[in-house]
Each structure stands twice: as structure tokens, then as C-alpha cells.
Scaffold this active site. Sequence first.
Site: not given
Ligand code: ADP
Length: 415
Positions: A7, A14, A93, A182, A210-212, A214, A243, A286, A335-336, A386
Site C-alpha cells: 500500500n 505499508k 492497493r 473503502h 466503515h467508521l475510521g 474516513g 472531512r 476517544r 469496532e471499538n 483490507e
Molecule cells: P483510519 O481511517 O485512519 O484507518 P481507524 O480505522 O484506525 O482510522 O480509526 C480511527 C478512529 O477510531 C479514531 O477516531 C479513533 O479515535 C477511533 N478509535 C480507535 N479506538 C477507539 C476506541 N477504543 N473507542 C473509540 N474510538 C476509537
Amino acid sequence: MKVLVLNSGSSSIKYQLFHAANWRVLAAGAVNRIGEPRGEFSGRWRDADGEEQGFALDQTIANHREGLGRIVARLRETQVLAGEGDLTAIGHRVVHGGEAFQRPTLIDGAVMAVIRGMSPLAPLHNPANLAGIEVALNLFPGVPQVAVFDTAFHQTMPPAAYRYALPEELYKAHRVRRYGFHGTSHAYVSRRAAALLGKAPQECNLITLHLGNGASATAVRGGESIDTSMGLTPLEGLVMGTRCGDLDPAIHFYLANNLGMDIQALDDLFNRRSGLLGLCGVNDMREIHRRIGQGDSAAALALEVFCHRLRKYLGAYWVELGRLDALVFTGGIGENDAEVRARTCAGLEGMGILLDEAANQARGQGERRVTRAESPVAVLVIPTNEELEIARQTLEAIERIDSRSGMFPASSTVS
Ligand code: ADP
């Protein structure tokens, strides 16, 4: 036989090396800050006894050629890679495949030219992806290399979902339409969700979130994307870390006319200074929870706006699908973050989501169901992967082409 996944970003590469027989990760890592005075190279691998080992080095890495050269040298030194004959394939990728690529594609000069032609649609990503491909082709001329596109999974969207209500000319002559991103992640969690539900992907209607940093939502019918929240670029749709997602397009005119903002300033505002960061000053979810705990009302509002937008898409896609088997959460937040999941699903009992509060709150790792057994619609948490999806798709592409033409030498076919 092994599959290497690369990637390549503008200043990073990566990598993950998989054993194709069981998809075990043999080595993984990254070079970062390519071209900067202080570069970084870190990674981990499994030694001959199966023990995990790691390293982290500060070193100047002039360009992608040097970066990938170091990665390959490290893979050889640590004996996870014997030589070129040890590699079945390399999967790259690639962010934007436009309408040209609907599936993973064996890379040759013509394919590279098309990827280059997509660069105006992804100016930060496609040129960087190509830089990695060029170096890898030079280093491993005899190994088949496959491009796996972030956009490909969404090429099944019908015109009603992918066309903007703009003059046809803009689509026909200038490729202005919705593409979605994504895709590798949505494809991976869709397949895993079907497996968890004990069904074939063709039998499943899903909404994948998909909540990261992005964020995007996708409606998946029978294993195919029928709508997704990102558009021509990854700016459209959900509220993200920095964004803004969906906006009234007239905000652009308003800001230009009244604040004198030019295109560059608007780009910076919407892509880098908006979203959660714009709403409350931080983009890390967080930290937002921590601030809410301290009574920060801006942080509380940021979380509300984030979940409100998410529920709008959930409602829209549920109606598009008609019947829903599962709602799938993935990405760092998906996920978290139990609270985001709980807020997203709040009050939807009448629509068939019976959340299991304890399961949702449990600090679990790995794939899990967070609805009660009798819930008509399942809510699943599925960590995305991924790299694994790229590795699998790479191998599938090689096998598909190989079975048709037998074009690869014996050393690079799959045993
Ligand atoms: P990217 O899109 O850069 O790959 P990630 O999928 O790693 O990002 O997601 C990053 C987001 O996930 C950040 O907003 C981070 O705060 C959140 N996150 C990671 N761990 C936790 C957690 N334990 N609780 C809540 N949010 C989390």
C-alpha cells in the site's frame, strides 16, 4: 507460496506478507516519511520457531525505490522470503480505478497508463500507488502483480445511485459521477458477515459501516454494492475525522462570495478542518468521549451530529434494500465504540434491531454479534482486514487468469 501486499502512499509504503496456503501473516510493517530528513522503518515478523519479532529504525529513505528495497532486504534477512520464486504474486492497493476496473487486474503497461489517466480523480493517491507499482515491477520482474482498487466493489451500483443530478455532459466527457471508496473493506466485511450469518453472500442484504478517520456506509444486496455514501471523491457522505461529508453545495458560493475563500481554501476547509475536528476541535473519537465526560458541550454535539448523519444513511439504505439481514460495524470507531453503535441502533426495535446491551458494551476483540438471538436483524462487529482482502483478491485474479491462459511460468503459479 507467498503473497506480498503493498500500500504505497505519497510518503509511505505499508506491507504485509501472507502465506497463501493459510493466510497467516509472515511479516508486516511500513516505511514512513519517505523523502524527509528522518524516515522511519518498522515492522514485525515470525521467526523459524513461530515467535513474533519486531524492529523500529530511524533512517533516511530517499524515495520509494529505496523504501521498497529496504523492505525486501529485511524480508530476505529475516528469512521470511527466500527469493523471487518464493512469491506467488504481489497485490497493490490502488485508490481510484474509475469505471475502467471492476475487479482486481493484472498489471501491465496498458493498465498502468489507465491508472495514470485516473490521477486527476485522485491526485494524492494514484500517483503514489503507481510509484510503488513501478518499483515493485523493477524489483520483481517475473512475479505477477495485481492492482486491487478501492472503487471496484462499488462498480455494481446502478446509474440511479451513481449519477449526480448534473448535466449529462459532465458525466460523459468529464467522468463526474459517484464512485465510492473503502471498497476493499466493505467487500471484506460483507463476506465475513455472510459467513457469520451462515449464508451465501448472494443471500444477504447488508448495510456496512466503515467508521475510521474516513467513514463510509454501503448498501450491499446479494454480495454487491448498490449504493455507497462517498462520491466522486472521499469527501461526500458521513461526518468524518476532518472531512465534512454532505453539505449544501451552495455553501461554497456563500463562503467564496462573503468570506473571499478561493478553491484552495475551501478544499482545505472541507477536507482537513471540518468533520469532528471542525465541530469540537479534535478528530479522535476517544478524546471526544473523554471531553464529553468533562462536560464539553461541543464534543457532545460532535458525537450527536456524527450519529445523526449515520442514522440518515442507515434509514435510506434500509429502504433501498427493502429487507435487511445485518448491520455491520467496522473501522476504528465501528469496532471499538460501543456508544456510537448504541446510539446508531437506538429506538430501532420496531424495525427489527434488538441490541444486546451487555454484548455491545463487552470489550471484545474479533468478530461478534451484538444483538439478541431473537433479533430479526443482526448487528455485527467485524474488524476489517483490507490487506488480507487484497491478498485474497490478488490470488483469485491470478488463478482466474492462469486457468484461462496458462500465461504464467510454473514458478509463479499456485500450487
Ligand atoms: P483510519 O481511517 O485512519 O484507518 P481507524 O480505522 O484506525 O482510522 O480509526 C480511527 C478512529 O477510531 C479514531 O477516531 C479513533 O479515535 C477511533 N478509535 C480507535 N479506538 C477507539 C476506541 N477504543 N473507542 C473509540 N474510538 C476509537
